[in-house]
Design a protein around this motif. Structure first.
Motif, PDB file in Angstrom:
ATOM      1  N   ASP A 118       0.845  -1.184   0.000  1.00  0.00           N
ATOM      2  CA  ASP A 118       0.000   0.000   0.000  1.00  0.00           C
ATOM      3  C   ASP A 118       0.889   1.246   0.000  1.00  0.00           C
ATOM      4  O   ASP A 118       2.123   1.154   0.094  1.00  0.00           O
ATOM      5  N   LEU A 119       0.263   2.400  -0.110  1.00  0.00           N
ATOM      6  CA  LEU A 119       1.004   3.655  -0.231  1.00  0.00           C
ATOM      7  C   LEU A 119       1.896   3.912   0.980  1.00  0.00           C
ATOM      8  O   LEU A 119       3.026   4.387   0.845  1.00  0.00           O
ATOM      9  N   VAL A 122       4.942   1.647   0.759  1.00  0.00           N
ATOM     10  CA  VAL A 122       5.801   2.074  -0.346  1.00  0.00           C
ATOM     11  C   VAL A 122       6.620   3.292   0.079  1.00  0.00           C
ATOM     12  O   VAL A 122       7.831   3.373  -0.160  1.00  0.00           O
ATOM     13  N   LEU A 123       5.956   4.255   0.717  1.00  0.00           N
ATOM     14  CA  LEU A 123       6.648   5.447   1.215  1.00  0.00           C
ATOM     15  C   LEU A 123       7.738   5.064   2.211  1.00  0.00           C
ATOM     16  O   LEU A 123       8.857   5.586   2.159  1.00  0.00           O
TER      17      LEU A 123
END
Length: 208
Positions: A118-119, A122-123
């Motif tokens: 998910d975002l 990933v970040l």
């Protein structure tokens, strides 16, 4: 290049060696301490890595700012604009290592819980963690370490410190060859952007 590096090795000095290893010792200790604090505060588990990484990145940036000013260094000793041919090679290396790592992790630790793609992750794992770890283990340690122990020893030590900062046996075994390649890439290219990019792509492929 190796001969020139070894010829410029400084005489043994306890303060110099302590200054070299202190950031890594603090990183490992603070990483452990922050996890305990975050768990006590009962913050959402999926936010642990992100919050911890942001705090550690902030501390590292303060240290590097002090280090650069104290030693009158230029900021571009760490990162410079990549060359197109080198960048293409780096991406190929990253994709190959990422695929190997993904299959190796499944073989060595088949029961390990997977991290959701998910975002937030990933970040954390593709952008922030690679930036933090590569700046510390490659950009700082190799650059400073080769001045007092030679490039070869600095590369080997950087690899081992990076590997044993991981927790599970599978992660350590995977991190040794990967860390060695990342150290070589920085030692030869002198551009921190390359190991950060490789590290990020590897983590991205593992996440997918």
């Amino acid at each position: 290049m190796e001969n020139n590096s070894n010829n410029n090795i400084k005489a043994f000095n306890i303060k110099t060696w302590a200054y070299l290893f202190l950031p890594i010792i603090l990183y490992v200790f603070l990483s452990w301490l922050l996890e305990i604090i975050l768990s006590v505060l009962e913050i959402r588990v999926n936010l642990y890595p992100l919050i911890k990484t942001i705090i550690l990145l902030f501390i590292l940036c303060l240290f590097l700012f002090y280090h650069i000013r104290k030693n009158d260094l230029k900021a571009d000793i760490f990162i410079s604009l990549p060359r197109s041919k080198e960048l293409a090679l780096v991406i190929v290396i990253a994709v190959v290592l990422g695929c190997i790592s993904k299959f190796a992790l499944r073989a060595l630790a088949p029961n390990t819980a997977t991290i959701p793609f998910d975002l937030l992750n990933v970040l954390t794992y593709v952008i922030l963690v690679p930036s933090l770890e590569e700046t510390l283990y490659r950009g700082y340690f190799i650059q400073q370490g080769e001045k007092i122990m030679g490039r070869t020893t600095a590369v080997v030590l950087s690899t081992l410190l990076f590997a044993f900062a991981h927790r599970t046996t599978a992660q350590i075994l995977m991190s040794i060859p990967i860390g060695f390649i990342l150290s070589l890439v920085y030692a030869k290219g002198r551009n921190l952007l390359y190991p950060i990019l490789i590290h990020g792509i590897i983590n991205l492929i593992i996440l997918i």
